[in-house]
Write an enzyme that holds these catalytic residues in place. Sequence first.
Site, PDB file in Angstrom:
ATOM      1  N   ARG A 109     -11.663   6.335  -2.654  1.00 28.52           N
ATOM      2  CA  ARG A 109     -11.142   6.153  -0.886  1.00 28.52           C
ATOM      3  C   ARG A 109     -12.761   6.512  -0.366  1.00 28.52           C
ATOM      4  NH1 ARG A 109      -7.210   3.264   1.790  1.00 28.52           N
ATOM      5  NH2 ARG A 109      -6.480   5.187   3.425  1.00 28.52           N
ATOM      6  N   THR A 389      -3.835  -5.647  -0.068  1.00 28.75           N
ATOM      7  CA  THR A 389      -4.376  -3.899  -1.050  1.00 28.75           C
ATOM      8  C   THR A 389      -4.142  -5.137  -1.941  1.00 28.75           C
ATOM      9  OG1 THR A 389      -4.186  -2.729   0.631  1.00 28.75           O
ATOM     10  CG2 THR A 389      -4.017  -1.980  -1.829  1.00 28.75           C
ATOM     11  N   THR A 407      -8.793  -1.697  -1.920  1.00 29.15           N
ATOM     12  CA  THR A 407      -8.225  -2.316  -0.807  1.00 29.15           C
ATOM     13  C   THR A 407      -9.189  -2.783   0.002  1.00 29.15           C
ATOM     14  OG1 THR A 407      -6.747  -2.401   0.668  1.00 29.15           O
ATOM     15  CG2 THR A 407      -7.174  -0.439   0.321  1.00 29.15           C
ATOM     16  N   ASN A 409      -8.162  -2.425   3.312  1.00 27.04           N
ATOM     17  CA  ASN A 409      -7.036  -2.280   3.824  1.00 27.04           C
ATOM     18  C   ASN A 409      -6.151  -4.048   4.571  1.00 27.04           C
ATOM     19  OD1 ASN A 409      -5.147  -0.730   5.907  1.00 27.04           O
ATOM     20  ND2 ASN A 409      -6.623  -0.900   7.728  1.00 27.04           N
ATOM     21  N   ASP A 431      -6.298   3.061   9.099  1.00 24.46           N
ATOM     22  CA  ASP A 431      -5.628   4.881   8.685  1.00 24.46           C
ATOM     23  C   ASP A 431      -5.601   5.852   8.773  1.00 24.46           C
ATOM     24  OD1 ASP A 431      -4.529   2.528   7.018  1.00 24.46           O
ATOM     25  OD2 ASP A 431      -5.083   2.872   5.392  1.00 24.46           O
ATOM     26  N   SER A 460      -3.677   7.942   2.509  1.00 25.65           N
ATOM     27  CA  SER A 460      -3.184   6.080   2.842  1.00 25.65           C
ATOM     28  C   SER A 460      -1.961   6.318   1.451  1.00 25.65           C
ATOM     29  CB  SER A 460      -4.155   6.100   1.170  1.00 25.65           C
ATOM     30  OG  SER A 460      -3.904   4.758   0.486  1.00 25.65           O
ATOM     31  N   SER A 461      -1.417   4.702   1.541  1.00 26.69           N
ATOM     32  CA  SER A 461       0.335   5.502   1.246  1.00 26.69           C
ATOM     33  C   SER A 461      -0.530   4.492  -0.365  1.00 26.69           C
ATOM     34  CB  SER A 461       0.420   4.103   1.808  1.00 26.69           C
ATOM     35  OG  SER A 461       0.436   4.719   3.053  1.00 26.69           O
ATOM     36  N   GLY A 482       0.645  -3.304  -0.179  1.00 28.62           N
ATOM     37  CA  GLY A 482       1.861  -3.696   1.299  1.00 28.62           C
ATOM     38  C   GLY A 482       2.145  -1.957   2.182  1.00 28.62           C
ATOM     39  N   GLY A 483       0.276  -1.833   2.222  1.00 32.59           N
ATOM     40  CA  GLY A 483       0.396  -0.537   3.706  1.00 32.59           C
ATOM     41  C   GLY A 483       1.499   0.491   3.850  1.00 32.59           C
TER      42      GLY A 483
HETATM   43  O1  DON Z   1      -4.531   2.988   2.085  1.00 29.79           O
HETATM   44  C1  DON Z   1      -3.436   1.866   3.265  1.00 29.79           C
HETATM   45  O2  DON Z   1      -2.496   3.058   2.925  1.00 29.79           O
HETATM   46  C2  DON Z   1      -3.721   0.967   3.142  1.00 29.79           C
HETATM   47  N1  DON Z   1      -5.300   1.197   3.563  1.00 29.79           N
HETATM   48  C3  DON Z   1      -3.144  -0.539   1.955  1.00 29.79           C
HETATM   49  C4  DON Z   1      -3.514  -1.946   2.723  1.00 29.79           C
HETATM   50  C5  DON Z   1      -2.421  -2.291   2.253  1.00 29.79           C
HETATM   51  O3  DON Z   1      -1.501  -2.015   1.638  1.00 29.79           O
HETATM   52  C6  DON Z   1      -2.537  -3.623   2.541  1.00 29.79           C
HETATM   53  N2  DON Z   1      -1.738  -4.459   1.529  1.00 29.79           N
HETATM   54  N3  DON Z   1      -1.014  -5.436   1.727  1.00 29.79           N
END
Ligand code: DON
Length: 587
Positions: A109, A389, A407, A409, A431, A460-461, A482-483
Amino acid sequence: MFPTPLVRLALLACLLLSSVAVASEKAILDPEARFHPVVSRGGMVVSQEMIASKVGADILTRGGNAIDAAVATGFALAVTLPRAGNIGGGGFMLIHLAEEDRTLAIDYREMAPAAAYKDMFLDAEGDVDNLRARFSIHSSGVPGTVAGLIYALDNYGKLSLKEVLQPAIDLAREGFEVSVDLSESLQARQKTLKKDPASRAYFYKPDGSGYQPGEVLAQPDLAKTLIRIAAKGRAGFYQGETADLLIAQMQRNNGLMSLEDLANYKVVERTPVCGIYRDNKVCAMPPPSSGGVHMIQMLNILEGWDLASLGHNSAAYIHRLVESMRRAYADRSQYLGDPDFFPVPVSALTDKAYAGQLRKQIDPMMATRSEDIRPGLAKVAGSRESSETTHYSTWDQWGNVVSNTYTLNFSYGSGISVAGAGFLLNNEMDDFSAKPGSPNGYGLVGGEANAIEPGKRPLSSMTPTIVFNPEGQPILATGSPGGSTIITIVLQMVLNIIDFDMNIAEATAAARIHHQWLPDTVFYESGISQDTLTLLRSMGHQLNDKTGVLGATESIQRADLGGDKKASVRYGAADYRRAGSGAAVQN
Ligand code: DON
């Protein structure tokens, strides 16, 4: 480009024959099943971009293991899927080593630069300046991808860095055919990307027009950076010319990142967070991802109900999912952050007794209001920022498995490329929780645990996951972009496989839902029946009717043949939600 009718017929015949070969041995390829995965008796790679999947599968064919394939796929995606594949971002890799029967997590990360500080994204009024947090030179954490992929290869791969990097170098130097997906995503993001002269030059033609599907995109500066990495390893990115170009970019714009930050970047090998769900072991990414902790917390809550008897995506089932999600995400806002800076109560949150207490709070007929769930912070609105991502899974003939999510982001990160080095920078600093109670790009709120500090990793997720059957053999590798929605998407993949006995293609195709405590809204994909939605509303749920699609899982499942644990096949499913994704098999 497209196969002739005769070739298509031959391909179809091959597909049918390969299916028939195993269909009689396992219900998973029941001819009546609506969805069929790609089948392989050897290794397999599934990613969001087919050229990169093939790069990984070729590495398997040449004798590489799942880790070699994962590293090669990761570098290839940095060329062919620039909106999410990257060398300017970071991520997480879960590895299962068959021979040692060991599962480990590599944390690569991004880290906040040493000069970062808690209130760096607040304006004069004390409000969060979203443009500064998301689309400026300050948006980027110190990239971890190159260090992470090299760490994985050095410690667990078989091939040399040059071997696994060569396909990416060739793709960047000689170019590749732009897909419909790449052409469209560059079109959609042009306003942001064209603000940065380097991004404009890298991703658009000299007259500013976009690449059409089928045209060739070459990235000579990126090729040179990849060649420096192939020649010098980690030092080819974190020191020397690449590092100088990156820091020059920072200095031109008063950025905070320094050469010392690059030199100090640290990969951390961590122990995955694992839980037992209906006798299957589920392992996923520990903090600084919130994914593993909360997926296991939700599985623990859900284990108390016979979900299969409720029926897949029935109102009774979705209600229980939503109430579990609501409680897990409330905890996320308070207790989750970088474990090197904040004591994350992992065991308490993944404790079955705690899950039992939460389950008892859930009324089977009525929705709880999020504002009545502690810790209750301010109401926030959801965000519609475009995001990207990417996840990929690899599996080799020896049973080694990799589940990797990485990712920038947002889609194309901050939109800023390092001039001369050919790669985009992440906007992962968003984030962090820039201010308690203020939502980030995914509507997520947080506080002290995820406040900005020098050297800290933003929460992060991302949830790369590997599931094991009761005998301890890996049966599933999955994950998603998908954040904030990643955790609940992966949760539903696990439930679809374990509780609803779906094959991986059906599990992938099934409509998904999401809830994250705040905003107090159920997000849902098309495919949930109107009757179900009406029932959910009558139970007190608020529904978001404009959800679109949720994530894109790229998964591999293992199934035994005829109950013989020694013979197995791999089933792969690329997610139709992202055009261009694909499963490639070892020859
Ligand atoms: O680490 C995270 O949770 C976010 N930066 C992830 C970003 C993400 O999944 C974007 N995609 N759709």
